[in-house]
Design an enzyme around this catalytic site. Structure first.
Site, PDB file in Angstrom:
ATOM      1  CE  LYS A 182      -3.523   2.624   2.494  1.00  0.00           C
ATOM      2  NZ  LYS A 182      -2.725   3.892   2.488  1.00  0.00           N
ATOM      3  CD  GLU A 185      -2.770   7.429   2.110  1.00  0.00           C
ATOM      4  OE1 GLU A 185      -1.670   7.249   2.676  1.00  0.00           O
ATOM      5  OE2 GLU A 185      -3.819   6.869   2.456  1.00  0.00           O
ATOM      6  N   GLY A 239       4.936   3.572  11.154  1.00  0.00           N
ATOM      7  CA  GLY A 239       4.103   4.770  11.245  1.00  0.00           C
ATOM      8  C   GLY A 239       3.708   5.068  12.674  1.00  0.00           C
ATOM      9  CB  SER A 240       0.993   7.167  13.971  1.00  0.00           C
ATOM     10  OG  SER A 240      -0.174   6.532  13.455  1.00  0.00           O
ATOM     11  NE  ARG A 241       2.053   4.587  21.480  1.00  0.00           N
ATOM     12  CZ  ARG A 241       2.341   4.863  22.753  1.00  0.00           C
ATOM     13  NH1 ARG A 241       1.502   4.516  23.719  1.00  0.00           N
ATOM     14  NH2 ARG A 241       3.459   5.510  23.056  1.00  0.00           N
ATOM     15  CD  GLN A 242      -5.238   7.697  15.479  1.00  0.00           C
ATOM     16  OE1 GLN A 242      -4.501   8.683  15.462  1.00  0.00           O
ATOM     17  NE2 GLN A 242      -6.531   7.792  15.251  1.00  0.00           N
ATOM     18  N   GLY A 243      -2.067   4.308  14.017  1.00  0.00           N
ATOM     19  CA  GLY A 243      -2.226   3.508  12.809  1.00  0.00           C
ATOM     20  C   GLY A 243      -1.805   2.073  13.006  1.00  0.00           C
ATOM     21  CD  GLU A 263      10.449   1.765  12.912  1.00  0.00           C
ATOM     22  OE1 GLU A 263      10.660   2.981  13.019  1.00  0.00           O
ATOM     23  OE2 GLU A 263      10.930   1.054  12.002  1.00  0.00           O
ATOM     24  CB  CYS A 300      11.716   5.662  13.582  1.00  0.00           C
ATOM     25  SG  CYS A 300      12.788   4.937  12.340  1.00  0.00           S
ATOM     26  CD  GLU A 391       7.422   9.471  17.515  1.00  0.00           C
ATOM     27  OE1 GLU A 391       8.424   9.372  16.788  1.00  0.00           O
ATOM     28  OE2 GLU A 391       6.404   8.761  17.364  1.00  0.00           O
TER      29      GLU A 391
END
Length: 524
Positions: A182, A185, A239-243, A263, A300, A391
């Site tokens: 993927k 974007e 990417g982000s923790r949320q993602g 990660e 990172c 972070e």
């Protein structure tokens, strides 16, 4: 050369589920062409092709797979300035940084070509039959095989090295796994350029077309739909923790749960031990600011936390760091969204109880430029306010002043999982370092001494992972030769007839591999 199409197997497919556009973060202007967003139909098509390719691709020879990886590396280099200029437009990263990143991307592919040829990753183990033993032991032979198709998510901060042909893709392809990527974007055109190189290499080496597909989709739901597809057997994400957590939950809720190697977020603490600080406060302070602001703090491994014992030596470190910081030009962040999140993060930090804004870099003048910021607090405040350890993605850091060495150890114990932890020390600091090391070994995947963690070497010994939330699986690495292990699983063959035996396990060792035979490592 850029069409705005997805690459599904050997086909170029125009998505019809919306329009995606690349943005130049330095100007916030749209960069053509428009890209067609994919949907469920394109995910289904790519995953079905990957599933069909799986068995034949994982049984390709070491030479076939190594040459395939090397062809991708050569193809990326052959794109020349076309690739670098497009990546610079889409990311705001300087040309010099992108040239180094391209070199790392190529090095990763070539490293995994070597790993495949060496064959150690197969973990070949043979236990000879013992028919006279009571009870008798069967002939047992083990090798590792590819997990199956892998969903790879491109990262925003590395448009080449953690993207379409980045470390996750290289490791999965080396393991024998088809990949469905993927594209991020933020760098759609860069992704298509690299994707076409892989697509061409698949065709040139007469591999099944489903070995590689590149999808482009809008939003989190598209990524979750990809992870939910039953053909996908593992996920790689940076990417982000949320993602990352959203993908982990999706993978865990499938009828067949699968591993997600994510990660995510960390602050990479830097410990300034007392004697080293007393001798080199100015030198360390200048070096720290360079590390903190490298690539606009969007790595990172950016050091987002400094821990030291309060006093005149820490004061000197701070004054030197602030002097260096004041000369730092504001740098463009990767996307408008990342820029907005950075502004919100430093505003929150600056308004937090017990936190002082020590100083800032040069004023930001372009739309997505970030003014570097340095904060300070006492250890007591840091230990009391959990969010101070979160972070802030961008060029900022927090200095934590401890009353004594015991409080420094308490802060170390309090930290969550990290990719790295750094120690600045001299010989006179070894007693304290011995107390810190067991703690940091539990907290981080890599421990750096008298340096800074930003550079991640592509090598056999490198570990780029760590306990949660730095990564979702602390047993694995996203960089280095060991990254291939994420996409393999062991299979044991008991009393399998010689005529059916995989080549790596055959008597006589026709592949010339190092193997473990009855507990002894042999090459014959």
């Amino acid at each position: 050369m850029i069409s705005g199409n997805m690459l599904i197997g050997q086909s170029a497919v125009r998505g019809e589920d919306g329009v995606l556009s690349a943005i130049n973060p330095a100007t916030r202007e749209t960069i053509g062409p428009d890209f067609g967003a994919g949907g469920i139909a394109e995910i289904e098509q790519a995953c079905l092709l990957a599933e069909q390719a799986c068995d034949s691709y994982r049984e390709t020879t070491a030479q076939q797979r190594a040459q395939f990886l090397e062809a991708i590396a050569s193809g990326i280099l052959a794109l020349g300035s076309t690739l670098i200029e497009r990546a610079a437009l889409e990311s705001g990263l300087p040309i010099g940084r992108l040239l180094m990143e391209r070199g790392r991307t190529v090095s990763q592919l070539r490293l995994f070509a070597k790993v495949v040829r060496d064959g150690h990753y197969l973990g070949v183990t043979l236990d000879s039959a013992l028919p006279a033993r009571i009870p008798a032991r069967a002939d047992l032979r083990l090798r590792k095989i590819a997990l199956g198709p892998v969903a790879v998510f491109g990262a925003s901060n590395f448009p080449l090295a953690f993207s379409v042909a980045g470390g996750d893709s290289a490791a999965a392809l080396a393991a024998g796994c088809p990949i469905v990527v993927k594209a991020h974007e933020a760098h759609l055109g860069t992704s298509e350029l690299v994707g076409r190189v892989i697509q061409r290499a698949v065709a040139d080496h007469q591999l099944p077309e489903g070995v590689f597909s590149l999808l482009m989709g809008d939003g989190n739901l598209f990524g979750q739909a990809l992870v939910s597809h039953p053909a996908i057997k593992a996920v790689a994400f940076t990417g982000s923790r949320q993602g990352g957590m959203a993908l982990i939950r999706t993978a865990a809720q499938r009828p067949e749960p699968i591993p997600v190697y994510a990660e995510m977020s960390c602050i990479n603490p830097v410990f300034l031990l007392p004697h080293a600080l007393s001798m080199r406060a100015g030198e360390i302070g200048r070096g720290f600011v360079e590390a903190m602001t490298m690539s606009a703090g969007q790595m990172c491994t950016q050091p987002g936390l400094v821990i030291a014992v309060e006093g005149q030596h820490l004061d000197k470190f701070c004054s030197t760091a602030l002097d260096a910081l004041g000369k730092k030009t504001a740098q463009t962040l990767l996307t408008p969204g990342i820029h907005q999140a950075y502004l919100e993060g430093i505003e929150w930090m600056g308004n937090s109880e017990g936190v002082t804004t020590l100083g800032r870099g040069c004023t930001a003048e372009s739309p997505c430029a970030a003014q570097a910021t340095l904060f300070a607090t006492q250890a007591s405040s840091f230990l009391r306010t959990g969010r101070l350890g979160d972070e802030i993605f961008g060029p900022s850091s927090l200095i934590v002043a401890c009353k004594n060495e015991d409080e420094m150890l308490e802060v170390a114990q309090y930290l969550s999982g990290q990719l790295t932890a750094t120690l600045h020390l001299d010989d006179a600091d070894h007693a304290l370092a011995r107390k810190l090391l067991p703690i940091l070994e539990r907290k981080a995947g890599r421990i750096v001494t008298n340096g800074y963690p930003n550079h991640v070497e592509v090598s056999h010994a490198m570990v780029h992972g760590g306990p949660f939330p730095a990564s979702s699986d602390s047993r694995s690495s996203a960089v280095g030769a060991g990254a291939i292990d994420r996409f393999l699983r062991p299979v044991c063959y008991q009393d399998l007839p010689a005529a059916l035996m995989p080549e790596a396990l055959q008597d006589g060792n026709p592949s010339g591999l190092w193997r473990t035979l009855d507990g002894t490592c042999v090459s014959a």
